[in-house]
Design a protein around this motif. Structure first.
Motif, PDB file in Angstrom:
ATOM      1  N   ASP A 107       0.784  -1.143   0.089  1.00 51.30           N
ATOM      2  CA  ASP A 107       0.019   0.042  -0.078  1.00 51.30           C
ATOM      3  C   ASP A 107       0.614   1.304  -0.057  1.00 51.30           C
ATOM      4  N   THR A 108       1.956   1.291   0.955  1.00 51.71           N
ATOM      5  CA  THR A 108       2.547   2.523   0.796  1.00 51.71           C
ATOM      6  C   THR A 108       3.876   2.537  -0.203  1.00 51.71           C
ATOM      7  N   LEU A 109       4.243   1.333  -0.533  1.00 57.70           N
ATOM      8  CA  LEU A 109       5.291   1.079  -1.612  1.00 57.70           C
ATOM      9  C   LEU A 109       6.607   1.523  -0.859  1.00 57.70           C
ATOM     10  N   ASN A 110       6.512   1.777   0.600  1.00 56.91           N
ATOM     11  CA  ASN A 110       7.939   1.794   1.434  1.00 56.91           C
ATOM     12  C   ASN A 110       8.286   0.533   1.682  1.00 56.91           C
ATOM     13  N   MET A 111       9.590   0.583   2.274  1.00 60.43           N
ATOM     14  CA  MET A 111      10.081  -0.624   2.704  1.00 60.43           C
ATOM     15  C   MET A 111       9.186  -1.293   3.847  1.00 60.43           C
ATOM     16  N   ASP A 112       9.028  -2.606   3.674  1.00 56.54           N
ATOM     17  CA  ASP A 112       8.230  -3.275   4.580  1.00 56.54           C
ATOM     18  C   ASP A 112       9.068  -3.705   6.053  1.00 56.54           C
ATOM     19  N   PRO A 113       8.543  -3.092   6.959  1.00 58.64           N
ATOM     20  CA  PRO A 113       9.342  -3.083   8.205  1.00 58.64           C
ATOM     21  C   PRO A 113       9.687  -4.865   8.855  1.00 58.64           C
ATOM     22  N   LYS A 114       8.380  -5.437   8.475  1.00 63.01           N
ATOM     23  CA  LYS A 114       8.243  -6.865   8.882  1.00 63.01           C
ATOM     24  C   LYS A 114       9.477  -7.670   8.109  1.00 63.01           C
ATOM     25  N   ARG A 115       9.855  -7.143   6.971  1.00 62.85           N
ATOM     26  CA  ARG A 115      11.008  -7.876   6.103  1.00 62.85           C
ATOM     27  C   ARG A 115      12.363  -7.712   6.762  1.00 62.85           C
ATOM     28  N   ILE A 116      12.590  -6.599   7.740  1.00 63.06           N
ATOM     29  CA  ILE A 116      13.997  -6.098   7.601  1.00 63.06           C
ATOM     30  C   ILE A 116      14.665  -7.371   8.656  1.00 63.06           C
ATOM     31  N   GLU A 117      14.062  -7.694  10.016  1.00 61.45           N
ATOM     32  CA  GLU A 117      14.607  -8.614  10.811  1.00 61.45           C
ATOM     33  C   GLU A 117      15.494  -9.760  10.095  1.00 61.45           C
ATOM     34  N   VAL A 130      13.517   4.816   2.078  1.00 63.18           N
ATOM     35  CA  VAL A 130      13.081   5.806   1.355  1.00 63.18           C
ATOM     36  C   VAL A 130      11.609   6.208   1.449  1.00 63.18           C
ATOM     37  N   HIS A 131      11.616   7.590   1.857  1.00 61.24           N
ATOM     38  CA  HIS A 131      10.005   7.850   2.085  1.00 61.24           C
ATOM     39  C   HIS A 131       9.554   8.137   0.637  1.00 61.24           C
ATOM     40  N   CYS A 132       9.128   7.037  -0.238  1.00 62.01           N
ATOM     41  CA  CYS A 132       8.776   7.151  -1.461  1.00 62.01           C
ATOM     42  C   CYS A 132       7.681   7.704  -1.863  1.00 62.01           C
ATOM     43  N   TYR A 133       7.728   8.674  -2.960  1.00 63.33           N
ATOM     44  CA  TYR A 133       6.963   9.655  -3.487  1.00 63.33           C
ATOM     45  C   TYR A 133       6.361  10.329  -2.212  1.00 63.33           C
ATOM     46  N   GLY A 134       7.352  10.756  -1.158  1.00 63.58           N
ATOM     47  CA  GLY A 134       6.977  11.451  -0.200  1.00 63.58           C
ATOM     48  C   GLY A 134       6.082  11.094   1.101  1.00 63.58           C
ATOM     49  N   HIS A 135       5.771   9.805   0.840  1.00 63.29           N
ATOM     50  CA  HIS A 135       4.795   9.127   1.721  1.00 63.29           C
ATOM     51  C   HIS A 135       5.680   8.445   2.810  1.00 63.29           C
ATOM     52  N   PRO A 136       5.426   9.101   4.317  1.00 63.29           N
ATOM     53  CA  PRO A 136       6.267   8.697   5.236  1.00 63.29           C
ATOM     54  C   PRO A 136       6.502   7.242   5.486  1.00 63.29           C
ATOM     55  N   CYS A 137       7.655   6.623   5.725  1.00 65.98           N
ATOM     56  CA  CYS A 137       7.916   5.081   6.170  1.00 65.98           C
ATOM     57  C   CYS A 137       7.518   5.111   7.233  1.00 65.98           C
ATOM     58  N   ASP A 138       7.163   3.538   7.833  1.00 61.94           N
ATOM     59  CA  ASP A 138       7.105   3.520   9.111  1.00 61.94           C
ATOM     60  C   ASP A 138       8.172   3.623  10.021  1.00 61.94           C
ATOM     61  N   VAL A 139       8.288   4.696  10.328  1.00 59.97           N
ATOM     62  CA  VAL A 139       9.438   5.265  11.000  1.00 59.97           C
ATOM     63  C   VAL A 139       9.561   4.649  12.286  1.00 59.97           C
ATOM     64  N   GLU A 140       8.351   4.322  13.138  1.00 61.94           N
ATOM     65  CA  GLU A 140       8.508   3.983  14.317  1.00 61.94           C
ATOM     66  C   GLU A 140       9.157   2.361  14.439  1.00 61.94           C
ATOM     67  N   ALA A 141       8.477   1.510  13.568  1.00 60.73           N
ATOM     68  CA  ALA A 141       8.658   0.265  13.400  1.00 60.73           C
ATOM     69  C   ALA A 141      10.442   0.176  12.864  1.00 60.73           C
ATOM     70  N   ILE A 142      10.698   0.922  12.128  1.00 58.01           N
ATOM     71  CA  ILE A 142      12.057   0.743  11.616  1.00 58.01           C
ATOM     72  C   ILE A 142      13.003   1.100  12.749  1.00 58.01           C
ATOM     73  N   GLN A 143      12.856   2.483  13.589  1.00 57.50           N
ATOM     74  CA  GLN A 143      13.616   2.646  14.728  1.00 57.50           C
ATOM     75  C   GLN A 143      13.765   1.555  15.737  1.00 57.50           C
ATOM     76  N   HIS A 144      12.413   0.832  16.061  1.00 57.65           N
ATOM     77  CA  HIS A 144      12.597  -0.194  16.877  1.00 57.65           C
ATOM     78  C   HIS A 144      13.442  -1.274  16.482  1.00 57.65           C
ATOM     79  N   ILE A 145      13.280  -1.798  15.564  1.00 55.23           N
ATOM     80  CA  ILE A 145      14.364  -2.738  14.821  1.00 55.23           C
ATOM     81  C   ILE A 145      15.808  -2.022  14.946  1.00 55.23           C
TER      82      ILE A 145
END
Ligand code: PLP
Length: 374
Positions: A107-117, A130-145
């Protein structure tokens, strides 16, 4: 439809006569670069406008990103997205760092935080999202990881000038955010870039690195590069800042017109904003889904035949280019969502001087195909 070709973007330029006095100042002072008065003024005004702690201007977004990675001493492997402009991953290669691609959110076309770990190895040092097309990433999930695994977070915010979430500027997240002020971006200085960071110490390090590592006339502290923004670009930036609010509200009106006009069209999905945010309307991406009568490529061609240069952006994925294709993480089977979306996406024209007539004509072309060819 029109005799003139309709480009996907057209740069905003201020009235030329308003720029002349700035040029006269440069000609009088003969200070052309190296952190001159316009550089200082633009940097200060940009910090205020964006509401960030610290910002270092750069000659362009790519050199800003390459230098940011140097400043954070990023090595080994970095987890990133394949759904972006090539400069995102190229900056890693320029630092001798291995990109590790993870899939995106559908939906957001941003990196899926569930795939990072699952992509983290002992060599992983950072996440480059990348905040793709200016849509914010899930910054909290990313910072948590990142906190859990002691990783750095760098945002390629080339699309995200002026974007805010509920807490303020989206650029405040992570260790650093990178801006591009290229001609094709929402806010341009012809060429230009910036690195947003958290404290003065890091800002000073970036300033040294972008100027060959010079601290003073005789002291060089690092193998820096030349990433400095010139007085010409900085002066233009000062003037452009006076127009940016208008530019974004004009874009907002076009965004709304497309969204309303395409709402009922079967098989066309407008990529939406999610959560509480202030967008910058930098792009207008649509997805051509399987129930649309013709393929994405065929629709792109139809638009082109009508003089509309809609762009398949981002296609191909970064991971498809030859210098990345050999990486294990570049395998399409590992990136099903990004692969699919890159085959569905088209960015429609959006820029302040785009007329309602043209927007309506673009909508009509897309809608008529959906009606006629079912
Ligand atoms: C434009 C862009 C860049 C590169 O910025 P330049 O200023 O052109 O060097 C990097 N990443 C993304 C996502 C971009 O869109």
């Amino acid at each position: 439809m029109t005799e003139k070709k309709i480009f996907v973007t057209q740069p905003h330029l201020p009235p030329l006569e308003e720029f002349i006095p700035y040029l006269e100042k440069i000609w009088d002072s003969k200070i052309l670069t190296n952190g001159g008065p316009f550089h200082q003024q633009f940097e200060t005004e940009l910090v205020g406008h964006l509401g960030v702690n610290e910002l270092a201007l750069f000659a362009n977004g790519t050199i800003a990103l390459v230098t940011a990675l140097q400043a954070l001493r990023i090595t080994g492997e970095v987890i990133t997205t394949p759904f972006s402009f090539v400069a995102t991953s190229h900056a890693l290669l320029w630092n001798g760092v291995k990109p590790v691609f993870v899939d995106i959110d559908p939906d957001t076309l941003n990196m899926d935080p569930k795939r990072i770990e699952a992509a983290i190895t002992p060599q992983t040092t950072a996440i480059l999202a990348v905040h793709c097309y200016g849509h914010p990433c899930d910054v909290e999930a990313i910072q948590h990881i990142a906190d859990t695994y002691n990783l750095r977070v760098i945002y390629d915010a080339a699309h995200a000038f002026g974007v805010e979430d509920a807490g303020g500027s989206i650029l405040r997240h992570g260790d650093m955010s990178i801006l591009s002020l290229h001609a094709t971006k929402v806010f341009n200085t012809f060429e230009g870039g910036g690195v947003v960071c958290k404290d003065e110490k890091m800002k000073t390090r970036l300033d040294h690195l972008k100027n060959f590592g010079f601290v003073d006339e005789t002291t060089v502290v690092a193998p820096g590069i030349n990433g400095k923004m010139s007085e010409f670009n900085a002066a233009l930036g000062v003037l452009q800042l006076k127009f940016i609010d208008d530019v974004i509200s004009q874009r907002a009106a076009i965004d709304k017109r497309y969204r309303d006009g395409l709402a009922g069209v079967r098989g066309i999905r407008c990529v939406g904003f999610t959560g509480e945010m202030l967008p910058n309307y930098s792009y207008f991406p649509i997805l051509v889904e399987s129930d649309y009568p013709i393929s994405r490529d065929a629709l792109t061609e139809r638009l082109r035949e009508s003089g509309v240069s809609a762009r398949r952006y981002f296609y191909p994925l970064i991971s498809e280019f030859s210098m990345y294709r050999g990486l294990p993480s570049a395998d399409r089977a590992h990136l099903p969502v990004a692969t699919k979306r890159s085959q569905q996406v088209i960015c429609l024209p959006i820029y302040p001087s785009l007329s309602d007539d043209v927007v309506d004509a673009v909508i009509r072309i897309i809608a008529e195909i959906a009606q006629k060819e079912q």
